[in-house]
Design a protein around this motif. Sequence first.
Motif, PDB file in Angstrom:
ATOM      1  N   PRO A   1      48.688 -98.449  57.987  1.00  0.00           N
ATOM      2  CA  PRO A   1      47.230 -98.451  57.954  1.00  0.00           C
ATOM      3  C   PRO A   1      46.504 -97.865  57.184  1.00  0.00           C
ATOM      4  O   PRO A   1      45.522 -98.140  56.722  1.00  0.00           O
TER       5      PRO A   1
ATOM      6  N   GLY B   1      48.179 -95.626  69.341  1.00  0.00           N
ATOM      7  CA  GLY B   1      47.052 -94.913  69.632  1.00  0.00           C
ATOM      8  C   GLY B   1      47.090 -93.392  70.294  1.00  0.00           C
ATOM      9  O   GLY B   1      48.496 -93.063  70.228  1.00  0.00           O
TER      10      GLY B   1
ATOM     11  N   ASP C   1      49.792 -92.831  72.828  1.00  0.00           N
ATOM     12  CA  ASP C   1      51.296 -92.720  72.379  1.00  0.00           C
ATOM     13  C   ASP C   1      51.772 -91.235  72.199  1.00  0.00           C
ATOM     14  O   ASP C   1      52.758 -90.947  72.336  1.00  0.00           O
TER      15      ASP C   1
ATOM     16  N   TRP D   1      44.579-100.562  60.804  1.00  0.00           N
ATOM     17  CA  TRP D   1      44.928-100.212  62.148  1.00  0.00           C
ATOM     18  C   TRP D   1      46.131-100.725  62.536  1.00  0.00           C
ATOM     19  O   TRP D   1      46.775-101.574  61.815  1.00  0.00           O
ATOM     20  N   ASP D   2      46.844-100.022  63.676  1.00  0.00           N
ATOM     21  CA  ASP D   2      48.092-100.522  64.086  1.00  0.00           C
ATOM     22  C   ASP D   2      47.602-100.816  65.576  1.00  0.00           C
ATOM     23  O   ASP D   2      47.193 -99.937  66.360  1.00  0.00           O
ATOM     24  N   ASP D   3      47.439-102.103  66.125  1.00  0.00           N
ATOM     25  CA  ASP D   3      47.090-102.430  67.467  1.00  0.00           C
ATOM     26  C   ASP D   3      47.881-101.762  68.641  1.00  0.00           C
ATOM     27  O   ASP D   3      47.399-101.507  69.752  1.00  0.00           O
ATOM     28  N   ALA D   4      49.366-101.556  68.220  1.00  0.00           N
ATOM     29  CA  ALA D   4      49.793-100.931  69.233  1.00  0.00           C
ATOM     30  C   ALA D   4      49.978 -99.272  69.166  1.00  0.00           C
ATOM     31  O   ALA D   4      51.055 -98.755  69.764  1.00  0.00           O
TER      32      ALA D   4
END
Length: 132
Positions: free
Chosen positions: A111, A22, A25, A17-20
């Motif tokens: 990710p 989604g 975006d 994952w990439d927390d920033a």
Amino acid sequence: AKKNVTVGVLETIGVGWDDALGGRDFDVALAEHLAAAVARERPDIDVRAGKARPWARLLGEARKLKEVLSANTAYDARVEGLVPGYDFRLAVSRADADALWAPLLARAAAPIADALALANLTAADLGLAEVV
């Protein structure tokens, strides 16, 4: 009479994952594209200045556009009465969206690589992958 129902089974074998990053975006990238088109067509309108309603309506149309372009090659984005006296319309293709999303999709590569590494697989080993 009861009908037999076959339910598919999905097994999670790796995650990344990439927390920033989604779905929002991707919506914002499309909304920025729509806002730029408004600015080209009507330089007197700034959808972000003043009231938040025009920007919120463009974001809503961008979200719809994202969903439609997932199954279609083109769609006319439309916002009736974006601002008083102005109806917005713009033809957007899936190729346009893909170009706008290229930087976001590039961010998704890390990710995905992490998930494959956790599963001890390569992309060639997969028949199908789901990104959520």
